[in-house]
Design an enzyme around this catalytic site. Structure first.
Site, short mmCIF file in Angstrom:
data_model
loop_
_atom_site.label_atom_id
_atom_site.label_comp_id
_atom_site.label_asym_id
_atom_site.label_seq_id
_atom_site.Cartn_x
_atom_site.Cartn_y
_atom_site.Cartn_z
N GLY A 179 -52.34 45.84 -28.35
CA GLY A 179 -51.31 46.03 -29.35
C GLY A 179 -49.91 46.24 -28.81
O GLY A 179 -48.99 46.55 -29.57
N GLU B 263 -57.04 45.75 -23.65
CA GLU B 263 -57.26 44.40 -24.16
C GLU B 263 -55.97 43.78 -24.71
O GLU B 263 -55.83 43.57 -25.91
CB GLU B 263 -58.33 44.42 -25.26
CG GLU B 263 -59.70 44.80 -24.76
CD GLU B 263 -60.70 44.98 -25.89
OE1 GLU B 263 -61.90 44.77 -25.63
OE2 GLU B 263 -60.30 45.34 -27.01
N CYS C 288 -45.33 22.92 -50.20
CA CYS C 288 -44.98 23.16 -51.60
C CYS C 288 -45.21 24.64 -51.95
O CYS C 288 -46.07 24.98 -52.77
CB CYS C 288 -45.80 22.26 -52.51
SG CYS C 288 -45.36 20.52 -52.35
N GLU C 289 -44.48 25.50 -51.28
CA GLU C 289 -44.52 26.94 -51.49
C GLU C 289 -43.12 27.49 -51.32
O GLU C 289 -42.48 27.25 -50.28
CB GLU C 289 -45.45 27.63 -50.47
CG GLU C 289 -46.91 27.30 -50.59
CD GLU C 289 -47.57 28.03 -51.75
OE1 GLU C 289 -46.99 29.01 -52.27
OE2 GLU C 289 -48.68 27.61 -52.13
N TYR D 299 -50.85 33.94 -32.19
CA TYR D 299 -51.14 33.92 -33.63
C TYR D 299 -50.40 32.82 -34.38
O TYR D 299 -50.07 32.97 -35.55
CB TYR D 299 -50.84 35.29 -34.26
CG TYR D 299 -51.65 36.39 -33.62
CD1 TYR D 299 -53.01 36.48 -33.82
CD2 TYR D 299 -51.05 37.31 -32.76
CE1 TYR D 299 -53.77 37.46 -33.21
CE2 TYR D 299 -51.79 38.29 -32.14
CZ TYR D 299 -53.15 38.37 -32.37
OH TYR D 299 -53.90 39.35 -31.74
#
Length: 437
Positions: free
Chosen positions: A245, A287, A358-359, A387
């Site tokens: 993180g 990690e 189309c958003e 990501y």
């Protein structure tokens, strides 16, 4: 497919890891994910220098959900790190890449029977058990396969990290992990199991974190648990996994810290608590995922339509967006970018970078300061290594981009661009809908 870039007449071009990004766009097309092998290996070297070589009895595993290809598996193996996977697909990718399964840690909050069976048959090094349901499945599978599996229990320490609410994971009300109140029951149960070898515990506080005090707080909670389990059940904890993180730089507003800022704090807290409670030091595991690959990646787009609404806003639309980078829509994630073919030109305008879906929410960057844009310009969005590829979709039936690995001017295609035919590969028309042709 390999090529060495020759940067000729590129004074006004954005150079990333010794490669001319404008030439990359010409050679491989856009949208295009570009990943620097050299930068990934530099981060791996920092892990070794600041953690693995600095402390005794420690391990590091790359959190592959950030970015995983078979080529990435080979790089991580070559660097001597372990691999953290969270699904059968990620595990299968690692297996097909020849990654040593004894160095794999298998996470996930709802592992299917088939996934756990693959993990047991492949003899993965650790399974991070998230709940009692999973423990039941794993025990049954391990018995069938006549294996004794090494596991860690994921626990929720009740600590909330300072990040977006969708990427906090250590708070008490979390979908991940076993609540502290239930841990005694499951530890007692595994101590008598013939199929399970409980090594210790895992906790993860969230993603994109910039302060180390919550890691110290997490260690304090878990080492108190370790002490109590030893005193009450006689259970000896051999491993403690503090997750990852660690935050990276997406924009100038971010102030990332070096790895040792986090790992030193974790190790100091563990040593202090173990000394206080008269405990043997367990193996400590980290990690990092985003921290390894996030800043090592960029995404290249071609600017298409430019729409000016006088006195209000100018939209510059690109040939990608939401399907290849859903994070702005999901988390309101912010990115920085440069116009790759005008990198040294004076900033003279402000535009909003719109995706082609189309958003209305398909906006990649609001209010980006740029030189005067024209259709055909190449936009390089920074820090997209984590990501983006791993969360990409085919929304609006858009093919997924290619991935190019670069290293000191050398380029290698590691994921081919999808074609329209790829989009239909698994579709079947029922016989009663077939037309006479």
């Amino acid at each position: 497919m390999a090529k060495t870039m020759e940067n000729v007449n590129c004074e006004n071009h954005f150079i990333f890891a010794d490669c001319d990004t404008v030439e990359l766009a010409k050679q491989f097309g856009t949208p295009l994910y570009v990943v620097s092998e050299e930068m990934i290996r530099e981060r791996c070297s920092e892990i070794k220098e600041s953690f693995l070589n600095k402390y005794k009895n420690v391990k590091a595993a790359y959190a592959s959900k950030a970015f995983l290809t078979m080529a990435m598996c080979r790089i991580i193996e070559d660097e001597g790190l372990g691999l953290d996977v969270v699904s059968g697909g990620e595990l299968y990718t690692a297996i097909k890449a020849g990654f040593p399964t004894e160095n794999i840690m298998f996470h996930g909050n709802n592992k299917a029977w088939e996934e756990l069976e693959l993990a047991v048959k492949s003899n993965v090094g650790r399974i991070i058990v998230d709940n009692l349901y999973e423990l039941d499945l794993l025990e049954e599978i391990a018995k069938q396969q006549n294996r004794k599996m090494k596991i860690l229990f994921r626990v929720t320490p009740g600590i909330k990290g300072e990040t977006h609410e969708y990427i906090v994971t250590g708070q008490k009300d979390s979908k991940f992990g076993i609540p502290l109140e239930q841990i005694y029951e499951v530890v007692r149960r595994t101590m008598d199991s013939e199929s399970i070898d409980l090594m210790g515990f895992h906790f993860h506080l969230g993603s994109q974190l910039f302060e180390n005090h919550i890691y110290k707080a997490g260690v304090e909670v878990i080492t108190k648990l370790v002490k109590d389990l030893k005193e009450e059940l006689g259970f000896i904890t051999r491993e403690l996994n503090a997750g990852g993180g660690f935050g990276i730089r997406y924009t100038s507003q971010d102030e990332p810290k070096p790895l040792h800022y986090f790992t030193d704090a974790i190790m100091e807290a563990v040593e202090k608590q173990c000394c206080q409670y008269n405990l043997e030091m367990p193996t400590i595991i980290i990690e990092p995922g985003r921290w390894v690959v996030g800043e090592a990646g960029i995404t290249l787009y071609t600017v298409g339509s430019i729409k000016e609404i006088p006195g209000i806003r100018t939209y510059a639309s690109i040939d990608g967006g939401l399907p290849d980078n859903p994070r702005p829509a999901l988390y309101k994630a912010k990115y920085d970018a440069v116009v790759a073919n005008k990198v040294n030109e004076e900033v003279s305008t402000t535009v909003t970078i719109a995706g082609k879906c189309c958003e209305s929410g398909d906006i990649l960057i609001w209010d980006l300061d740029t030189p005067l844009l024209t259709s055909g310009d190449i936009l390089a969005v920074l820090s997209t290594g984590a990501y983006n590829f791993s969360m990409a979709s085919n929304y609006n039936k858009l093919p997924k981009p290619a991935v190019v690995l670069i290293n000191k001017g050398h380029t290698e295609l590691i994921v081919e661009r999808e074609s329209y035919d790829h989009l239909l590969d698994r579709e079947i028309i029922p016989s009663y809908l077939e037309k006479n042709r």
